[in-house]
Design a protein around this motif. Sequence first.
Motif, PDB file in Angstrom:
ATOM      1  N   UNK A 410     -22.536 -10.422   2.028  1.00  0.00           N
ATOM      2  CA  UNK A 410     -23.135  -9.173   2.521  1.00  0.00           C
ATOM      3  C   UNK A 410     -22.418  -7.959   1.928  1.00  0.00           C
ATOM      4  N   UNK A 411     -21.088  -8.048   1.784  1.00  0.00           N
ATOM      5  CA  UNK A 411     -20.327  -6.938   1.196  1.00  0.00           C
ATOM      6  C   UNK A 411     -20.709  -6.697  -0.250  1.00  0.00           C
ATOM      7  N   UNK A 412     -20.875  -7.768  -1.022  1.00  0.00           N
ATOM      8  CA  UNK A 412     -21.294  -7.640  -2.420  1.00  0.00           C
ATOM      9  C   UNK A 412     -22.706  -7.069  -2.513  1.00  0.00           C
ATOM     10  N   UNK A 413     -23.601  -7.574  -1.672  1.00  0.00           N
ATOM     11  CA  UNK A 413     -24.972  -7.043  -1.649  1.00  0.00           C
ATOM     12  C   UNK A 413     -24.961  -5.558  -1.315  1.00  0.00           C
ATOM     13  N   UNK A 414     -24.178  -5.210  -0.306  1.00  0.00           N
ATOM     14  CA  UNK A 414     -24.158  -3.833   0.183  1.00  0.00           C
ATOM     15  C   UNK A 414     -23.678  -2.858  -0.894  1.00  0.00           C
ATOM     16  N   UNK A 415     -22.712  -3.292  -1.695  1.00  0.00           N
ATOM     17  CA  UNK A 415     -22.167  -2.416  -2.739  1.00  0.00           C
ATOM     18  C   UNK A 415     -23.090  -2.354  -3.957  1.00  0.00           C
ATOM     19  N   UNK A 416     -23.515  -3.515  -4.443  1.00  0.00           N
ATOM     20  CA  UNK A 416     -24.211  -3.546  -5.724  1.00  0.00           C
ATOM     21  C   UNK A 416     -25.720  -3.338  -5.619  1.00  0.00           C
ATOM     22  N   UNK A 417     -26.253  -3.212  -4.403  1.00  0.00           N
ATOM     23  CA  UNK A 417     -27.704  -2.981  -4.304  1.00  0.00           C
ATOM     24  C   UNK A 417     -28.098  -1.609  -4.842  1.00  0.00           C
ATOM     25  N   UNK A 418     -27.116  -0.762  -5.176  1.00  0.00           N
ATOM     26  CA  UNK A 418     -27.415   0.530  -5.792  1.00  0.00           C
ATOM     27  C   UNK A 418     -27.867   0.367  -7.242  1.00  0.00           C
ATOM     28  N   UNK A 419     -27.626  -0.812  -7.844  1.00  0.00           N
ATOM     29  CA  UNK A 419     -28.070  -1.070  -9.211  1.00  0.00           C
ATOM     30  C   UNK A 419     -29.582  -1.292  -9.208  1.00  0.00           C
ATOM     31  N   UNK A 420     -30.280  -0.656 -10.136  1.00  0.00           N
ATOM     32  CA  UNK A 420     -31.750  -0.757 -10.159  1.00  0.00           C
ATOM     33  C   UNK A 420     -32.213  -2.174 -10.480  1.00  0.00           C
ATOM     34  N   UNK A 421     -31.396  -2.952 -11.209  1.00  0.00           N
ATOM     35  CA  UNK A 421     -31.778  -4.319 -11.594  1.00  0.00           C
ATOM     36  C   UNK A 421     -30.938  -5.360 -10.863  1.00  0.00           C
ATOM     37  N   UNK A 422     -30.446  -5.023  -9.686  1.00  0.00           N
ATOM     38  CA  UNK A 422     -29.606  -5.974  -8.952  1.00  0.00           C
ATOM     39  C   UNK A 422     -30.395  -7.213  -8.555  1.00  0.00           C
ATOM     40  N   UNK A 423     -31.720  -7.080  -8.428  1.00  0.00           N
ATOM     41  CA  UNK A 423     -32.581  -8.225  -8.120  1.00  0.00           C
ATOM     42  C   UNK A 423     -32.577  -9.273  -9.212  1.00  0.00           C
ATOM     43  N   UNK A 424     -32.193  -8.887 -10.439  1.00  0.00           N
ATOM     44  CA  UNK A 424     -32.039  -9.850 -11.541  1.00  0.00           C
ATOM     45  C   UNK A 424     -30.612 -10.401 -11.576  1.00  0.00           C
ATOM     46  N   UNK A 425     -29.640  -9.539 -11.228  1.00  0.00           N
ATOM     47  CA  UNK A 425     -28.225  -9.919 -11.369  1.00  0.00           C
ATOM     48  C   UNK A 425     -27.825 -11.049 -10.433  1.00  0.00           C
ATOM     49  N   UNK A 426     -28.169 -10.919  -9.151  1.00  0.00           N
ATOM     50  CA  UNK A 426     -27.694 -11.911  -8.184  1.00  0.00           C
ATOM     51  C   UNK A 426     -28.349 -13.280  -8.364  1.00  0.00           C
ATOM     52  N   UNK A 427     -29.665 -13.373  -8.587  1.00  0.00           N
ATOM     53  CA  UNK A 427     -30.234 -14.710  -8.846  1.00  0.00           C
ATOM     54  C   UNK A 427     -29.592 -15.395 -10.052  1.00  0.00           C
ATOM     55  N   UNK A 428     -29.270 -14.623 -11.109  1.00  0.00           N
ATOM     56  CA  UNK A 428     -28.595 -15.209 -12.274  1.00  0.00           C
ATOM     57  C   UNK A 428     -27.152 -15.586 -11.933  1.00  0.00           C
ATOM     58  N   UNK A 429     -26.507 -14.752 -11.134  1.00  0.00           N
ATOM     59  CA  UNK A 429     -25.107 -14.967 -10.764  1.00  0.00           C
ATOM     60  C   UNK A 429     -24.916 -16.271  -9.993  1.00  0.00           C
ATOM     61  N   UNK A 430     -25.891 -16.623  -9.156  1.00  0.00           N
ATOM     62  CA  UNK A 430     -25.684 -17.732  -8.220  1.00  0.00           C
ATOM     63  C   UNK A 430     -26.237 -19.077  -8.705  1.00  0.00           C
ATOM     64  N   UNK A 431     -26.679 -19.164  -9.961  1.00  0.00           N
ATOM     65  CA  UNK A 431     -27.240 -20.432 -10.438  1.00  0.00           C
ATOM     66  C   UNK A 431     -26.274 -21.602 -10.234  1.00  0.00           C
ATOM     67  N   UNK A 432     -25.043 -21.450 -10.715  1.00  0.00           N
ATOM     68  CA  UNK A 432     -24.059 -22.525 -10.549  1.00  0.00           C
ATOM     69  C   UNK A 432     -23.552 -22.634  -9.129  1.00  0.00           C
ATOM     70  N   UNK A 433     -23.519 -21.506  -8.422  1.00  0.00           N
ATOM     71  CA  UNK A 433     -22.987 -21.500  -7.065  1.00  0.00           C
ATOM     72  C   UNK A 433     -23.885 -22.255  -6.088  1.00  0.00           C
ATOM     73  N   UNK A 434     -25.184 -22.211  -6.326  1.00  0.00           N
ATOM     74  CA  UNK A 434     -26.121 -22.952  -5.456  1.00  0.00           C
ATOM     75  C   UNK A 434     -25.839 -24.455  -5.538  1.00  0.00           C
ATOM     76  N   UNK A 435     -25.571 -24.913  -6.754  1.00  0.00           N
ATOM     77  CA  UNK A 435     -25.264 -26.332  -6.937  1.00  0.00           C
ATOM     78  C   UNK A 435     -23.947 -26.675  -6.247  1.00  0.00           C
ATOM     79  N   UNK A 436     -22.968 -25.790  -6.390  1.00  0.00           N
ATOM     80  CA  UNK A 436     -21.677 -25.998  -5.727  1.00  0.00           C
ATOM     81  C   UNK A 436     -21.860 -26.081  -4.213  1.00  0.00           C
ATOM     82  N   UNK A 437     -22.696 -25.216  -3.668  1.00  0.00           N
ATOM     83  CA  UNK A 437     -22.924 -25.198  -2.221  1.00  0.00           C
ATOM     84  C   UNK A 437     -23.586 -26.498  -1.756  1.00  0.00           C
ATOM     85  N   UNK A 438     -24.603 -26.949  -2.469  1.00  0.00           N
ATOM     86  CA  UNK A 438     -25.306 -28.160  -2.056  1.00  0.00           C
ATOM     87  C   UNK A 438     -24.430 -29.408  -2.199  1.00  0.00           C
ATOM     88  N   UNK A 439     -23.533 -29.405  -3.208  1.00  0.00           N
ATOM     89  CA  UNK A 439     -22.640 -30.550  -3.408  1.00  0.00           C
ATOM     90  C   UNK A 439     -21.509 -30.586  -2.380  1.00  0.00           C
TER      91      UNK A 439
END
Length: 623
Positions: A410-439
């Motif tokens: 939530x803290x990262x979202x709250x800070x970086x949502x000021x970026x106009x393309x943040x909707x592209x940044x976070x989905x790309x950022x979490x590709x590997x993290x989603x796998x880590x979470x499920x494993x």
Amino acid sequence: MTSEQQTHKPKQSKIRYTEYYDLQNTFDRLYADSLKGKTFQNLVGLMASEENIKLAYRTIKGNKGSGTPGVDKRTIKHLASMEEEKFVRLIQKQFSWYNPRPVRRVEIPKPNGKTRPLGIPTIVDRIVQQCILQVLEPICEAKFHERSNGFRPNRSTEHAIAQCCRLMQIQHLHYAVDLDIHGFFDNVHHGKLIRQMWELGIRDKKLLCIIKQMLRAPIVLPDGKRIYPTKGTPQGGILSPLLSNIVLNELDWWVSSQWENMPTHYEYKTRQNARGTDIKSHTYRALRRSNLKEMYLVRYADDFKIFCRSYKDAVKAFEATKRWLKDRLGLDISPEKSKVINMEQRYSEFLGFKMKVYRKGKKYVVCSHMSDKAIAHAKEKISAAIKAIQTPADSQSQYIAIQQYNSVVAGLHNYYRLATRVGEDFPNLVQGLKKQMSNRLRGLTRKGKLERGFIKERYGKSKQLRFLNGHPLIPMGYVQTRDAQHKKKTINRYTPEGRAEIHKNLGVNTDTMIWLMRTPVLDKSIEFADNRISLFAAQYGRCAITGTELMPYDLRCHHKVPLENGGTDKYSNLVLVTEAVHLLIHATLEETIQKYLKQLQLNKKQLEKLNKLRKLAGTPAIA
């Protein structure tokens, strides 16, 4: 300290603190006098006043670092055990003959693998610095530039980003001068700083001597070795951010004098827009007919950018500013980090964002992303938070780890949502993290009960939402962009009208919400901790009795019916109030009741609400 002060760890908004100790009018007067250009020669007496010292104690006590010891191994707890009169005399004695204790040096890891040196003064020296800061801040605020945004009241990185976007998109300034000052905090010239304070009207010689002594306090390195600084301001000191702003305030006004504040032959009228921003279109039109280079500076602490209209102007501004910093402040720039950037072609980085402009129809609009360093740092933080959830000691530990994870995301979202393309940044950022979470996290489910509150309001519609043992995990890739907002000129802590504007604009403080997630109550049930967060959102971050903003450490989750009387941790039996209200609910001594009634100044309706809670708590109603 009084018994009421020892029981809790208060931190109220600084505005309310100053009102409690009857110093607001004094600070308002200092601000107004500074605006008029008056000088100040007897400030130490005010700094050493009993009210100012008590205010400093209360403010320091609410700081996260108050439990961090200096070289004497003492923390705020040591001062809390002192009698109030003895404590006040101890601090007043420091102002009579100041001899600072050594500063403890610690190394804080940075995302790039390097470390940042942090200086930790003793707790007594921190109180002294806070006493000085409280009096100097209104004087300096009246003299600081509008586009200086770091470490100032009611200003933030959001305002700096908003100013950048306006200069790029509305004023069409597409060339950025990126200058990185080499080791700024380590290279501040002490003599120059004292002269700058004198020029600001701070002419109390005793105070200037105290500040000199602070700057020269010996530093104890991790290996025990002592060094005696001849320049620089230690990062970590309470006064250091203000002093750094004083040093660079001269830069702000010098850049401003090169263009926007350059006098014209005819004095054109200035009008203001709805945000209170000055519009000088006729003045600027006249200036553009001259051969002056158009330039505007936006600064956050020692991180700043200069915006220009042409490449030629930007190169000139680069060289002129580089020389000015060296000749005037004795500061060098880092050649490898300093450059001129055409933002129609390349990104320019600032405060964790990278920004450029692109053509959209006939106009240029801002395109901004998280910087590459920010993405790498975010991945590390989220990955560490996921690992902490994987192997908990028990269900309570796992709940705490989940809340820590939620606060990070939530803290990262709250800070970086000021970026106009943040909707592209976070989905790309979490590709590997989603796998880590499920494993790593077995038992993740798509379904679960989502209580009313912050997560439901902001993330309830996301299909990425997952639950672990009934607790929601904020979806990493679900973030919505938001336009950076300018600071209203009318907002000001040191005028009655400005404070009214601050209170009027209060919404749910997301920073406090994230703090609640990060610091769950260890000796209470998970139900209590969860409902506390839900209540904060339901009460819009305000006290149920007074309606004032709830701040960390000033927030009390009160059981309407006490646990010892059969009360529970259910949502319906809890309410959030300020510390002063909480003490008044339970107070039985007439002296204590009158003390907090005087502080709170409750109206008839508020007193009725309070009496209902007192009745449920088993204390008699207040007439």
